[in-house]
Design a protein around this motif. Structure first.
Motif, mmCIF file in Angstrom:
data_model
loop_
_atom_site.group_PDB
_atom_site.id
_atom_site.type_symbol
_atom_site.label_atom_id
_atom_site.label_comp_id
_atom_site.label_asym_id
_atom_site.label_seq_id
_atom_site.Cartn_x
_atom_site.Cartn_y
_atom_site.Cartn_z
ATOM 1 N N ASN A 20 16.606 9.793 4.937
ATOM 2 C CA ASN A 20 16.000 8.512 4.579
ATOM 3 C C ASN A 20 16.767 7.833 3.448
ATOM 4 O O ASN A 20 16.855 6.606 3.391
ATOM 5 C CB ASN A 20 14.536 8.714 4.180
ATOM 6 N N ARG A 22 20.083 8.125 2.869
ATOM 7 C CA ARG A 22 21.402 7.688 3.306
ATOM 8 C C ARG A 22 21.344 6.345 4.017
ATOM 9 O O ARG A 22 20.477 6.096 4.843
ATOM 10 C CB ARG A 22 22.005 8.737 4.257
ATOM 11 N N HIS A 23 22.266 5.463 3.680
ATOM 12 C CA HIS A 23 22.438 4.215 4.409
ATOM 13 C C HIS A 23 23.902 3.822 4.332
ATOM 14 O O HIS A 23 24.665 4.376 3.546
ATOM 15 C CB HIS A 23 21.551 3.105 3.807
ATOM 16 N N ASP A 177 26.107 8.424 -1.996
ATOM 17 C CA ASP A 177 26.090 7.445 -0.912
ATOM 18 C C ASP A 177 27.382 7.481 -0.107
ATOM 19 O O ASP A 177 28.419 7.988 -0.569
ATOM 20 C CB ASP A 177 25.880 6.050 -1.485
ATOM 21 N N CYS A 179 29.540 5.615 3.668
ATOM 22 C CA CYS A 179 29.590 4.628 4.742
ATOM 23 C C CYS A 179 30.669 5.020 5.749
ATOM 24 O O CYS A 179 31.830 5.221 5.374
ATOM 25 C CB CYS A 179 29.898 3.238 4.189
ATOM 26 N N PRO A 219 19.222 -0.799 -0.836
ATOM 27 C CA PRO A 219 19.226 -1.661 0.358
ATOM 28 C C PRO A 219 18.136 -2.728 0.273
ATOM 29 O O PRO A 219 17.047 -2.475 -0.274
ATOM 30 C CB PRO A 219 18.944 -0.676 1.502
ATOM 31 N N PRO A 222 14.149 -2.022 4.520
ATOM 32 C CA PRO A 222 13.837 -0.619 4.779
ATOM 33 C C PRO A 222 14.582 -0.098 6.004
ATOM 34 O O PRO A 222 14.981 -0.868 6.885
ATOM 35 C CB PRO A 222 12.322 -0.636 5.003
ATOM 36 N N LYS A 223 14.776 1.205 6.045
ATOM 37 C CA LYS A 223 15.443 1.816 7.186
ATOM 38 C C LYS A 223 14.586 1.635 8.433
ATOM 39 O O LYS A 223 13.365 1.846 8.410
ATOM 40 C CB LYS A 223 15.675 3.306 6.931
ATOM 41 N N THR A 224 15.194 1.222 9.521
ATOM 42 C CA THR A 224 14.478 1.065 10.791
ATOM 43 C C THR A 224 15.127 1.958 11.845
ATOM 44 O O THR A 224 16.349 2.058 11.926
ATOM 45 C CB THR A 224 14.512 -0.393 11.278
ATOM 46 N N ARG A 225 14.287 2.590 12.626
ATOM 47 C CA ARG A 225 14.733 3.422 13.749
ATOM 48 C C ARG A 225 13.683 3.339 14.849
ATOM 49 O O ARG A 225 12.521 3.026 14.603
ATOM 50 C CB ARG A 225 14.915 4.894 13.335
#
Length: 235
Positions: A20, A22-23, A177, A179, A219, A222-225
């Motif tokens: 959660n 990690r982005h 972090d 990428c 970010p 929010p993270k979306t999945r």
């Protein structure tokens, strides 16, 4: 350390929290650098990663010299900050690099490179090497039909992505972090690696770039999945 780690609810929670956390970090805090021991752990996660047949068809280039990083700026739109209005990961990441993938020159069944790998890395006896040659030859020729240079390089690239995934997860578990970066001109990157880094591009091709460091800001979204039900089917 025990060969088998006891899995506890606490470890399970840490894993989910890391995913959660990690982005795809577009801009890092350029003033914050990853501790050398921590990044060595990330590299060890790469080295210990699984690969098909245990062939390890990848190599990791860590590019820390600013002048060397700038060689990629013009044609690496995924790393040059074009989409974020900054100097991008090239200019702000604590650690930046490229994972290379093997080509048909080394990863064709029966190659001298693989015979040496079997003997001197995997320490296999001749009778087992013969089994490996037959099994891998069948895998390439019929099971997966990967015989051209492009097909073999793409297969090796899949292994590189396993490596990068493990690197990013290791980083996230330490609060670092990252990428993954695909936004670059493949042909020009290959030329740069050959002309400025001494890479034998007949044997190695760029698979994916990576950046590690500490986010400049959290970010915005929010993270979306997809839901678990949309993602997984049980039979």
């Amino acid at each position: 350390m025990n060969a088998i780690t006891k899995i506890t609810p606490d470890i399970q929670t840490q894993i989910i929290e890391a995913f959660n956390f990690r982005h795809a970090t577009k801009v890092f805090d350029a003033e914050r650098k990853i501790d050398a021991a921590a990044f060595q752990t990330i590299l060890e996660a790469a080295r210990l990663s699984p690969t098909s047949f245990g062939h390890e068809p990848f190599k990791v280039l860590v590019i820390q010299t600013p002048e060397k990083r700038e060689l990629f700026r013009e044609y690496s739109w995924g790393a040059n900050g074009m989409m974020s209005g900054s100097t991008g990961q090239l200019g702000t990441a604590s650690h930046f690099g490229i994972i290379l993938a093997s080509t048909a020159q080394t990863m064709t069944a029966g190659s001298d490179y693989l015979q040496d790998h079997y003997r001197n890395v995997k320490n296999l006896p001749d009778e087992v090497i013969e089994i490996f040659n037959g099994a891998y030859g069948k895998f390439q020729a019929t099971d997966h039909d990967i015989t051209t240079d492009r097909q073999i390089s793409d297969w090796a690239g899949k292994q590189a992505y396993i490596v990068l995934a493990n690197m990013m997860t290791a980083g996230a578990l330490m609060g670092i972090d990252s990428c993954p970066i695909e936004g670059f001109d493949m042909a020009r990157t290959t030329e740069t690696l050959r002309d400025h880094f001494g890479v034998d591009t007949a044997s190695w091709k760029p698979a994916v770039m990576f950046a590690f460091g500490y986010r400049a800001k959290d970010p915005e979204f929010p993270k979306t999945r997809r839901t678990m039900a949309q993602t997984v089917s049980w039979f």
